[in-house]
Design a protein around this motif. Structure first.
Motif, short mmCIF file in Angstrom:
data_model
loop_
_atom_site.label_atom_id
_atom_site.label_comp_id
_atom_site.label_asym_id
_atom_site.label_seq_id
_atom_site.Cartn_x
_atom_site.Cartn_y
_atom_site.Cartn_z
N ALA A 172 0.83 -1.20 0.00
CA ALA A 172 0.00 0.00 0.00
C ALA A 172 0.87 1.26 0.00
O ALA A 172 0.57 2.23 -0.70
N GLY A 173 1.94 1.23 0.78
CA GLY A 173 2.84 2.38 0.81
C GLY A 173 3.53 2.61 -0.52
O GLY A 173 3.66 3.76 -0.99
N ILE A 174 3.97 1.53 -1.15
CA ILE A 174 4.65 1.65 -2.45
C ILE A 174 3.70 2.19 -3.51
O ILE A 174 4.04 3.07 -4.30
N LEU A 175 2.47 1.66 -3.53
CA LEU A 175 1.51 2.11 -4.53
C LEU A 175 1.10 3.57 -4.29
O LEU A 175 0.91 4.34 -5.24
N THR A 176 0.97 3.94 -3.03
CA THR A 176 0.63 5.33 -2.72
C THR A 176 1.72 6.27 -3.21
O THR A 176 1.45 7.41 -3.62
N ALA A 177 2.96 5.78 -3.19
CA ALA A 177 4.08 6.59 -3.67
C ALA A 177 4.12 6.70 -5.19
O ALA A 177 4.90 7.47 -5.74
N GLY A 178 3.25 5.93 -5.88
CA GLY A 178 3.25 5.96 -7.34
C GLY A 178 2.98 7.34 -7.91
O GLY A 178 3.61 7.76 -8.88
N SER A 179 2.04 8.06 -7.28
CA SER A 179 1.73 9.40 -7.77
C SER A 179 2.91 10.34 -7.59
O SER A 179 3.20 11.18 -8.45
N ALA A 180 3.59 10.23 -6.44
CA ALA A 180 4.77 11.07 -6.20
C ALA A 180 5.86 10.75 -7.21
O ALA A 180 6.55 11.64 -7.72
N THR A 181 6.02 9.46 -7.52
CA THR A 181 7.02 9.06 -8.51
C THR A 181 6.66 9.62 -9.88
O THR A 181 7.52 10.10 -10.63
N GLY A 182 5.36 9.56 -10.23
CA GLY A 182 4.93 10.12 -11.51
C GLY A 182 5.20 11.61 -11.58
O GLY A 182 5.62 12.13 -12.62
N GLN A 183 4.96 12.30 -10.46
CA GLN A 183 5.24 13.73 -10.42
C GLN A 183 6.72 13.99 -10.63
O GLN A 183 7.11 14.90 -11.37
N LEU A 184 7.56 13.18 -10.00
CA LEU A 184 9.01 13.33 -10.13
C LEU A 184 9.44 13.15 -11.58
O LEU A 184 10.28 13.89 -12.10
N ILE A 185 8.83 12.19 -12.27
CA ILE A 185 9.23 11.89 -13.64
C ILE A 185 8.72 12.95 -14.62
O ILE A 185 9.46 13.44 -15.48
N PHE A 186 7.45 13.31 -14.47
CA PHE A 186 6.81 14.11 -15.51
C PHE A 186 6.90 15.62 -15.32
O PHE A 186 6.83 16.37 -16.30
N LEU A 187 7.04 16.10 -14.09
CA LEU A 187 7.07 17.55 -13.89
C LEU A 187 8.18 18.23 -14.69
O LEU A 187 7.91 19.13 -15.49
N PRO A 188 9.44 17.83 -14.52
CA PRO A 188 10.50 18.49 -15.32
C PRO A 188 10.33 18.25 -16.81
O PRO A 188 10.61 19.14 -17.62
N LEU A 189 9.88 17.04 -17.18
CA LEU A 189 9.73 16.71 -18.59
C LEU A 189 8.66 17.57 -19.25
O LEU A 189 8.86 18.14 -20.33
N ILE A 190 7.49 17.68 -18.60
CA ILE A 190 6.40 18.47 -19.17
C ILE A 190 6.77 19.95 -19.20
O ILE A 190 6.44 20.67 -20.16
N ALA A 191 7.47 20.42 -18.16
CA ALA A 191 7.91 21.82 -18.15
C ALA A 191 8.86 22.09 -19.31
O ALA A 191 8.76 23.13 -19.98
N MET A 192 9.78 21.17 -19.58
CA MET A 192 10.73 21.34 -20.67
C MET A 192 10.02 21.32 -22.02
O MET A 192 10.29 22.15 -22.90
N VAL A 193 9.09 20.37 -22.20
CA VAL A 193 8.35 20.27 -23.45
C VAL A 193 7.50 21.51 -23.68
O VAL A 193 7.44 22.06 -24.78
#
Length: 438
Positions: free
Chosen positions: A149-170
Protein backbone atom coordinates in the motif's frame (compact mmCIF):
# COMPACT_ATOMS: atom_id res chain seq x y z
CA UNK A 1 17.61 -43.38 -14.52
CA UNK A 2 13.86 -43.21 -15.03
CA UNK A 3 11.87 -41.50 -12.32
CA UNK A 4 9.29 -44.05 -11.21
CA UNK A 5 7.25 -41.63 -9.08
CA UNK A 6 3.77 -41.29 -10.60
CA UNK A 7 3.22 -37.92 -12.20
CA UNK A 8 -0.03 -37.38 -10.32
CA UNK A 9 1.77 -37.74 -6.96
CA UNK A 10 4.43 -35.14 -7.67
CA UNK A 11 3.92 -31.90 -5.78
CA UNK A 12 2.75 -29.08 -8.06
CA UNK A 13 5.40 -26.63 -9.09
CA UNK A 14 5.03 -23.19 -7.58
CA UNK A 15 6.14 -20.13 -9.53
CA UNK A 16 9.23 -18.39 -8.25
CA UNK A 17 7.43 -15.05 -8.30
CA UNK A 18 3.89 -14.91 -6.99
CA UNK A 19 1.60 -13.25 -9.57
CA UNK A 20 0.52 -10.78 -6.90
CA UNK A 21 3.84 -9.00 -7.35
CA UNK A 22 3.26 -8.70 -11.09
CA UNK A 23 -0.13 -7.15 -10.38
CA UNK A 24 1.50 -4.75 -7.90
CA UNK A 25 4.10 -3.68 -10.45
CA UNK A 26 1.41 -3.09 -13.09
CA UNK A 27 -0.63 -1.09 -10.55
CA UNK A 28 2.43 1.02 -9.75
CA UNK A 29 3.11 1.70 -13.44
CA UNK A 30 -0.56 2.58 -13.89
CA UNK A 31 -0.45 5.13 -11.10
CA UNK A 32 2.75 6.63 -12.51
CA UNK A 33 1.19 6.96 -15.97
CA UNK A 34 -2.00 8.48 -14.56
CA UNK A 35 0.10 10.95 -12.55
CA UNK A 36 1.34 12.55 -15.77
CA UNK A 37 -1.70 14.79 -15.84
CA UNK A 38 -1.17 15.79 -12.21
CA UNK A 39 1.93 17.63 -13.44
CA UNK A 40 0.07 19.59 -16.13
CA UNK A 41 -2.10 22.26 -14.41
CA UNK A 42 0.61 24.06 -12.46
CA UNK A 43 2.92 24.23 -15.47
CA UNK A 44 0.32 25.21 -18.08
CA UNK A 45 -1.57 27.76 -16.01
CA UNK A 46 0.52 30.71 -17.19
CA UNK A 47 0.67 29.64 -20.87
CA UNK A 48 -3.13 29.31 -20.97
CA UNK A 49 -3.51 32.67 -19.26
CA UNK A 50 -1.24 34.39 -21.78
CA UNK A 51 -2.70 32.76 -24.92
CA UNK A 52 -6.42 32.94 -24.13
CA UNK A 53 -6.50 35.74 -21.58
CA UNK A 54 -8.41 33.53 -19.15
CA UNK A 55 -8.24 34.58 -15.51
CA UNK A 56 -6.25 32.47 -13.08
CA UNK A 57 -9.49 31.83 -11.17
CA UNK A 58 -11.17 30.54 -14.34
CA UNK A 59 -8.37 28.09 -15.01
CA UNK A 60 -8.31 27.18 -11.33
CA UNK A 61 -12.02 26.29 -11.46
CA UNK A 62 -11.26 23.48 -13.92
CA UNK A 63 -8.60 22.16 -11.56
CA UNK A 64 -11.11 22.50 -8.71
CA UNK A 65 -13.69 20.33 -10.47
CA UNK A 66 -10.96 17.77 -11.14
CA UNK A 67 -10.01 17.70 -7.45
CA UNK A 68 -13.64 17.45 -6.29
CA UNK A 69 -14.35 14.50 -8.58
CA UNK A 70 -11.05 12.90 -7.60
CA UNK A 71 -12.24 12.87 -4.00
CA UNK A 72 -15.96 12.17 -4.34
CA UNK A 73 -15.63 9.26 -6.76
CA UNK A 74 -13.05 7.49 -4.60
CA UNK A 75 -15.50 5.99 -2.04
CA UNK A 76 -17.54 4.43 -4.87
CA UNK A 77 -14.77 3.38 -7.24
CA UNK A 78 -14.20 0.10 -5.41
CA UNK A 79 -17.86 -0.83 -5.94
CA UNK A 80 -17.42 -0.22 -9.68
CA UNK A 81 -14.32 -2.42 -9.68
CA UNK A 82 -16.23 -5.19 -7.92
CA UNK A 83 -19.13 -4.97 -10.38
CA UNK A 84 -17.27 -4.55 -13.66
CA UNK A 85 -13.77 -5.80 -12.80
CA UNK A 86 -10.61 -3.95 -11.85
CA UNK A 87 -9.02 -4.23 -15.27
CA UNK A 88 -12.01 -2.80 -17.15
CA UNK A 89 -12.48 0.10 -14.76
CA UNK A 90 -8.78 1.01 -14.80
CA UNK A 91 -8.58 0.85 -18.60
CA UNK A 92 -11.66 3.06 -18.93
CA UNK A 93 -10.17 5.48 -16.39
CA UNK A 94 -6.88 5.69 -18.30
CA UNK A 95 -8.75 6.31 -21.55
CA UNK A 96 -10.70 9.15 -19.90
CA UNK A 97 -7.48 10.74 -18.64
CA UNK A 98 -5.89 10.42 -22.06
CA UNK A 99 -8.98 11.76 -23.85
CA UNK A 100 -9.40 14.67 -21.46
CA UNK A 101 -5.77 15.74 -21.71
CA UNK A 102 -5.58 15.24 -25.48
CA UNK A 103 -8.76 17.18 -26.30
CA UNK A 104 -7.35 20.33 -24.69
CA UNK A 105 -5.39 21.06 -27.88
CA UNK A 106 -8.72 21.90 -29.58
CA UNK A 107 -10.22 24.09 -26.87
CA UNK A 108 -11.14 27.71 -27.46
CA UNK A 109 -13.55 28.45 -24.60
CA UNK A 110 -13.18 28.21 -20.81
CA UNK A 111 -15.92 25.58 -20.60
CA UNK A 112 -13.85 23.35 -22.85
CA UNK A 113 -11.14 23.39 -20.19
CA UNK A 114 -13.67 22.57 -17.46
CA UNK A 115 -15.07 19.67 -19.52
CA UNK A 116 -11.64 18.19 -20.29
CA UNK A 117 -9.37 18.95 -17.34
CA UNK A 118 -12.24 19.01 -14.87
CA UNK A 119 -14.81 16.40 -15.87
CA UNK A 120 -13.07 13.78 -18.01
CA UNK A 121 -9.73 13.75 -16.21
CA UNK A 122 -11.42 14.15 -12.81
CA UNK A 123 -13.54 11.05 -13.30
CA UNK A 124 -10.57 9.12 -14.67
CA UNK A 125 -8.11 9.96 -11.92
CA UNK A 126 -10.79 9.55 -9.25
CA UNK A 127 -11.33 5.97 -10.38
CA UNK A 128 -7.64 5.19 -9.78
CA UNK A 129 -7.10 6.78 -6.38
CA UNK A 130 -7.40 5.26 -2.91
CA UNK A 131 -9.91 2.65 -4.06
CA UNK A 132 -7.54 1.18 -6.66
CA UNK A 133 -4.70 0.91 -4.14
CA UNK A 134 -7.03 -0.60 -1.53
CA UNK A 135 -8.50 -3.12 -3.97
CA UNK A 136 -5.13 -4.39 -5.19
CA UNK A 137 -3.61 -4.71 -1.71
CA UNK A 138 -6.69 -6.31 -0.13
CA UNK A 139 -7.38 -8.82 -2.90
CA UNK A 140 -3.86 -9.87 -3.79
CA UNK A 141 -1.96 -9.62 -0.50
CA UNK A 142 -2.38 -11.00 3.00
CA UNK A 143 1.26 -10.58 3.94
CA UNK A 144 3.05 -7.30 3.12
CA UNK A 145 -0.20 -5.35 2.69
CA UNK A 146 1.19 -2.30 4.42
CA UNK A 147 4.37 -2.33 2.38
CA UNK A 148 2.53 -2.68 -0.92
CA UNK A 149 0.00 0.00 0.00
CA UNK A 150 2.84 2.38 0.81
CA UNK A 151 4.65 1.65 -2.45
CA UNK A 152 1.51 2.11 -4.53
CA UNK A 153 0.63 5.33 -2.72
CA UNK A 154 4.08 6.59 -3.67
CA UNK A 155 3.25 5.96 -7.34
CA UNK A 156 1.73 9.40 -7.77
CA UNK A 157 4.77 11.07 -6.20
CA UNK A 158 7.02 9.06 -8.51
CA UNK A 159 4.93 10.12 -11.51
CA UNK A 160 5.24 13.73 -10.42
CA UNK A 161 9.01 13.33 -10.13
CA UNK A 162 9.23 11.89 -13.64
CA UNK A 163 6.81 14.11 -15.51
CA UNK A 164 7.07 17.55 -13.89
CA UNK A 165 10.50 18.49 -15.32
CA UNK A 166 9.73 16.71 -18.59
CA UNK A 167 6.40 18.47 -19.17
CA UNK A 168 7.91 21.82 -18.15
CA UNK A 169 10.73 21.34 -20.67
CA UNK A 170 8.35 20.27 -23.45
CA UNK A 171 5.98 23.16 -22.74
CA UNK A 172 8.88 25.62 -22.79
CA UNK A 173 10.40 24.33 -26.02
CA UNK A 174 7.39 23.10 -27.99
CA UNK A 175 4.33 24.76 -26.45
CA UNK A 176 1.62 23.71 -24.03
CA UNK A 177 -0.28 21.66 -26.62
CA UNK A 178 2.64 19.28 -27.05
CA UNK A 179 2.89 18.98 -23.28
CA UNK A 180 -0.81 18.08 -23.06
CA UNK A 181 -0.37 15.43 -25.74
CA UNK A 182 2.59 14.04 -23.78
CA UNK A 183 0.40 13.59 -20.70
CA UNK A 184 -2.31 12.00 -22.86
CA UNK A 185 0.21 9.63 -24.40
CA UNK A 186 1.60 8.60 -21.01
CA UNK A 187 -1.84 7.50 -19.81
CA UNK A 188 -2.62 5.78 -23.11
CA UNK A 189 0.69 3.89 -23.12
CA UNK A 190 -0.23 2.12 -19.89
CA UNK A 191 -3.48 0.66 -21.31
CA UNK A 192 -1.86 -2.36 -23.09
CA UNK A 193 0.14 -3.16 -19.94
CA UNK A 194 -3.03 -3.18 -17.86
CA UNK A 195 -4.88 -5.30 -20.42
CA UNK A 196 -2.12 -7.92 -20.62
CA UNK A 197 -1.00 -8.27 -17.00
CA UNK A 198 -3.55 -6.84 -14.58
CA UNK A 199 -6.04 -9.39 -13.25
CA UNK A 200 -9.13 -8.83 -11.17
CA UNK A 201 -8.61 -11.53 -8.54
CA UNK A 202 -6.11 -14.26 -7.56
CA UNK A 203 -8.76 -16.90 -8.29
CA UNK A 204 -8.66 -15.84 -11.95
CA UNK A 205 -5.21 -17.43 -12.08
CA UNK A 206 -6.04 -20.33 -9.81
CA UNK A 207 -3.92 -19.05 -6.91
CA UNK A 208 -4.51 -17.59 -3.48
CA UNK A 209 -3.46 -14.16 -2.27
CA UNK A 210 0.20 -13.70 -1.42
CA UNK A 211 0.84 -14.89 2.14
CA UNK A 212 -2.63 -16.41 2.51
CA UNK A 213 -3.10 -18.80 5.46
CA UNK A 214 -5.91 -20.89 6.84
CA UNK A 215 -6.56 -18.17 9.40
CA UNK A 216 -6.58 -15.44 6.73
CA UNK A 217 -7.21 -16.89 3.27
CA UNK A 218 -7.83 -13.50 1.70
CA UNK A 219 -11.09 -12.19 0.23
CA UNK A 220 -13.54 -14.54 -1.44
CA UNK A 221 -13.97 -14.22 -5.20
CA UNK A 222 -17.47 -12.84 -4.79
CA UNK A 223 -16.84 -10.52 -1.84
CA UNK A 224 -14.43 -8.02 -3.33
CA UNK A 225 -13.31 -4.86 -1.60
CA UNK A 226 -16.01 -2.26 -1.32
CA UNK A 227 -18.66 -4.44 -2.98
CA UNK A 228 -21.51 -2.31 -1.63
CA UNK A 229 -21.82 1.36 -2.48
CA UNK A 230 -24.79 1.40 -0.10
CA UNK A 231 -22.51 0.54 2.78
CA UNK A 232 -20.32 3.55 1.99
CA UNK A 233 -23.40 5.78 2.33
CA UNK A 234 -24.53 4.11 5.56
CA UNK A 235 -21.07 4.49 7.09
CA UNK A 236 -21.02 8.16 6.15
CA UNK A 237 -24.41 8.77 7.77
CA UNK A 238 -23.17 7.19 11.00
CA UNK A 239 -19.86 9.09 10.91
CA UNK A 240 -21.62 12.43 10.51
CA UNK A 241 -22.73 12.17 14.13
CA UNK A 242 -19.15 11.84 15.37
CA UNK A 243 -17.10 14.77 16.65
CA UNK A 244 -13.90 12.96 15.64
CA UNK A 245 -15.08 12.67 12.04
CA UNK A 246 -15.66 16.41 11.76
CA UNK A 247 -12.32 17.30 13.37
CA UNK A 248 -10.40 14.91 11.13
CA UNK A 249 -12.30 16.13 8.06
CA UNK A 250 -11.59 19.77 8.95
CA UNK A 251 -7.88 19.06 9.32
CA UNK A 252 -7.74 17.04 6.12
CA UNK A 253 -9.66 19.67 4.15
CA UNK A 254 -7.01 22.21 5.18
CA UNK A 255 -4.35 19.65 4.32
CA UNK A 256 -5.77 19.50 0.79
CA UNK A 257 -5.82 23.29 0.57
CA UNK A 258 -2.16 23.54 1.52
CA UNK A 259 -0.90 20.75 -0.79
CA UNK A 260 -2.80 19.81 -3.96
CA UNK A 261 -4.88 22.98 -4.09
CA UNK A 262 -2.25 25.65 -3.42
CA UNK A 263 1.30 24.33 -3.84
CA UNK A 264 0.77 21.72 -6.55
CA UNK A 265 -1.47 24.00 -8.63
CA UNK A 266 0.04 27.44 -8.02
CA UNK A 267 3.65 27.02 -6.86
CA UNK A 268 5.12 27.15 -10.39
CA UNK A 269 3.29 30.34 -11.48
CA UNK A 270 3.93 31.92 -8.06
CA UNK A 271 7.65 31.25 -8.37
CA UNK A 272 7.54 32.56 -11.95
CA UNK A 273 6.01 35.80 -10.63
CA UNK A 274 9.24 36.24 -8.63
CA UNK A 275 11.41 35.77 -11.72
CA UNK A 276 12.16 32.07 -11.36
CA UNK A 277 12.25 30.10 -14.66
CA UNK A 278 9.31 27.72 -15.07
CA UNK A 279 11.55 24.69 -15.60
CA UNK A 280 13.44 25.42 -12.38
CA UNK A 281 10.21 25.85 -10.40
CA UNK A 282 8.87 22.59 -11.83
CA UNK A 283 12.09 20.87 -10.83
CA UNK A 284 11.65 22.09 -7.26
CA UNK A 285 8.11 20.72 -7.22
CA UNK A 286 9.50 17.38 -8.41
CA UNK A 287 11.99 17.40 -5.52
CA UNK A 288 9.02 17.78 -3.19
CA UNK A 289 7.77 14.53 -4.71
CA UNK A 290 11.03 12.78 -3.82
CA UNK A 291 10.90 13.79 -0.18
CA UNK A 292 7.17 13.04 -0.14
CA UNK A 293 7.98 9.32 -0.38
CA UNK A 294 10.52 9.53 2.44
CA UNK A 295 8.20 11.55 4.66
CA UNK A 296 5.26 9.21 4.20
CA UNK A 297 7.26 6.13 5.16
CA UNK A 298 8.80 7.89 8.17
CA UNK A 299 5.40 9.16 9.31
CA UNK A 300 3.98 5.65 9.15
CA UNK A 301 6.83 4.41 11.33
CA UNK A 302 6.28 7.25 13.83
CA UNK A 303 2.52 6.72 13.93
CA UNK A 304 3.07 3.31 15.52
CA UNK A 305 5.21 4.86 18.27
CA UNK A 306 3.92 8.40 18.89
CA UNK A 307 0.45 9.76 19.65
CA UNK A 308 -0.93 10.44 16.14
CA UNK A 309 -2.68 13.56 17.39
CA UNK A 310 0.67 15.00 18.40
CA UNK A 311 2.11 14.18 14.98
CA UNK A 312 -0.75 15.98 13.24
CA UNK A 313 -0.34 19.03 15.49
CA UNK A 314 3.38 19.22 14.68
CA UNK A 315 2.84 18.65 10.95
CA UNK A 316 0.17 21.34 10.63
CA UNK A 317 2.00 23.88 12.81
CA UNK A 318 5.24 23.59 10.86
CA UNK A 319 3.40 23.60 7.54
CA UNK A 320 1.51 26.76 8.49
CA UNK A 321 4.66 28.64 9.50
CA UNK A 322 6.49 27.57 6.34
CA UNK A 323 3.65 28.77 4.10
CA UNK A 324 3.62 32.18 5.76
CA UNK A 325 7.35 32.48 5.11
CA UNK A 326 7.26 31.23 1.52
CA UNK A 327 6.59 34.58 -0.27
CA UNK A 328 9.81 35.97 1.22
CA UNK A 329 11.77 32.89 0.10
CA UNK A 330 10.92 32.98 -3.60
CA UNK A 331 13.22 34.72 -6.09
CA UNK A 332 14.90 34.31 -9.47
CA UNK A 333 17.31 31.71 -8.07
CA UNK A 334 17.15 29.01 -5.43
CA UNK A 335 18.80 30.07 -2.19
CA UNK A 336 19.40 27.82 0.88
CA UNK A 337 16.19 28.97 2.66
CA UNK A 338 14.19 27.99 -0.44
CA UNK A 339 15.82 24.56 -0.45
CA UNK A 340 14.94 24.22 3.23
CA UNK A 341 11.28 24.90 2.40
CA UNK A 342 11.30 22.39 -0.48
CA UNK A 343 12.83 19.60 1.61
CA UNK A 344 10.55 20.23 4.59
CA UNK A 345 7.39 20.55 2.52
CA UNK A 346 8.20 17.32 0.73
CA UNK A 347 8.65 15.46 4.01
CA UNK A 348 5.38 16.93 5.30
CA UNK A 349 3.34 16.63 2.07
CA UNK A 350 1.32 13.47 2.86
CA UNK A 351 2.84 12.73 6.25
CA UNK A 352 -0.62 13.52 7.62
CA UNK A 353 -2.10 10.38 6.02
CA UNK A 354 -0.78 7.61 8.36
CA UNK A 355 -1.84 9.29 11.64
CA UNK A 356 -5.21 10.24 10.14
CA UNK A 357 -5.81 6.65 9.02
CA UNK A 358 -4.87 5.38 12.48
CA UNK A 359 -7.20 7.80 14.27
CA UNK A 360 -10.07 6.91 11.93
CA UNK A 361 -9.45 3.22 12.57
CA UNK A 362 -9.43 3.76 16.34
CA UNK A 363 -12.62 5.81 16.32
CA UNK A 364 -14.67 3.77 13.86
CA UNK A 365 -13.30 0.24 14.11
CA UNK A 366 -13.88 -1.96 11.07
CA UNK A 367 -15.58 0.93 9.29
CA UNK A 368 -12.53 3.16 9.81
CA UNK A 369 -11.07 2.65 6.32
CA UNK A 370 -14.36 3.60 4.68
CA UNK A 371 -14.65 6.63 6.94
CA UNK A 372 -11.15 7.60 5.84
CA UNK A 373 -12.39 7.46 2.24
CA UNK A 374 -14.91 10.16 3.09
CA UNK A 375 -12.31 12.13 5.04
CA UNK A 376 -10.15 11.96 1.91
CA UNK A 377 -13.09 13.44 -0.03
CA UNK A 378 -12.94 16.46 2.31
CA UNK A 379 -9.24 16.71 1.48
CA UNK A 380 -10.06 17.09 -2.20
CA UNK A 381 -12.88 19.55 -1.54
CA UNK A 382 -10.44 21.71 0.39
CA UNK A 383 -7.95 21.41 -2.46
CA UNK A 384 -10.62 22.52 -4.91
CA UNK A 385 -11.40 25.62 -2.85
CA UNK A 386 -7.73 26.58 -2.74
CA UNK A 387 -7.16 25.93 -6.45
CA UNK A 388 -9.86 28.44 -7.38
CA UNK A 389 -9.41 30.79 -4.41
CA UNK A 390 -5.67 31.25 -4.87
CA UNK A 391 -6.21 31.99 -8.56
CA UNK A 392 -8.85 34.59 -7.67
CA UNK A 393 -6.49 36.24 -5.16
CA UNK A 394 -3.75 36.37 -7.81
CA UNK A 395 -6.14 38.02 -10.28
CA UNK A 396 -7.30 40.64 -7.77
CA UNK A 397 -4.09 41.34 -5.85
CA UNK A 398 -1.53 40.61 -8.56
CA UNK A 399 0.34 38.32 -6.15
CA UNK A 400 -0.10 34.96 -4.46
CA UNK A 401 1.28 36.20 -1.12
CA UNK A 402 -2.13 36.62 0.61
CA UNK A 403 -3.11 33.08 -0.46
CA UNK A 404 0.00 31.65 1.18
CA UNK A 405 -0.58 33.61 4.39
CA UNK A 406 -4.28 32.71 4.62
CA UNK A 407 -3.61 29.02 4.02
CA UNK A 408 -0.78 29.10 6.56
CA UNK A 409 -3.17 30.51 9.15
CA UNK A 410 -5.71 27.79 8.35
CA UNK A 411 -3.01 25.18 9.01
CA UNK A 412 -2.82 26.53 12.55
CA UNK A 413 -6.58 25.92 12.81
CA UNK A 414 -5.98 22.34 11.65
CA UNK A 415 -3.40 21.93 14.41
CA UNK A 416 -5.93 23.04 17.03
CA UNK A 417 -8.57 20.71 15.60
CA UNK A 418 -6.14 17.79 15.73
CA UNK A 419 -5.27 18.50 19.35
CA UNK A 420 -8.99 18.49 20.19
CA UNK A 421 -9.55 14.90 19.04
CA UNK A 422 -10.41 12.45 21.82
CA UNK A 423 -8.87 9.00 21.53
CA UNK A 424 -11.64 6.59 22.50
CA UNK A 425 -10.98 3.33 20.62
CA UNK A 426 -14.01 1.21 19.82
CA UNK A 427 -14.26 -2.57 19.72
CA UNK A 428 -14.55 -3.95 16.22
CA UNK A 429 -17.88 -5.54 15.47
CA UNK A 430 -18.40 -8.22 12.85
CA UNK A 431 -19.06 -6.54 9.55
CA UNK A 432 -21.09 -8.01 6.70
CA UNK A 433 -18.77 -6.45 4.15
CA UNK A 434 -14.97 -6.13 4.06
CA UNK A 435 -13.45 -2.70 4.54
CA UNK A 436 -12.14 -0.62 1.67
CA UNK A 437 -8.58 -0.70 2.97
CA UNK A 438 -6.71 -2.94 5.33
Amino acid sequence: MIDSEPLAERPPKTPRLHPAWTVAVVAFVTLVGAAAFRSVPGILLDPLHHEFGWAHATIGSAVSLNLVLFGLISPFAAALMDTFGVRRVVILALLLVSLGSGLTVFMTQPWHLVATWGLLVGVGTGSMSMAFVATVTSRWFVARRGLVAGILTAGSATGQLIFLPLIAMVAGNHGWRTASLLAAGAALAVVPIVWLWLRDHPHDLGVTAYGATEEDPGPDRHTGVGSSAGRAIRVLITALGSRTFWLLSLGFAICGMSTNGLIQTHFVPAAHDHGMPTTLAAGLLAVIGVFDVVGTIASGWLSDRVDPRLLLVVYYLLRGVSLMLLPSLLGPSVEPPTWAFIVFYGLDWVATVPPTVLLAREAFGADGPIVFGWIFASHQLGAAVAATGAGFIRDVQGTYAPAFVITGALCLVAAVASASIRRVPVVDAPSPQPALMD
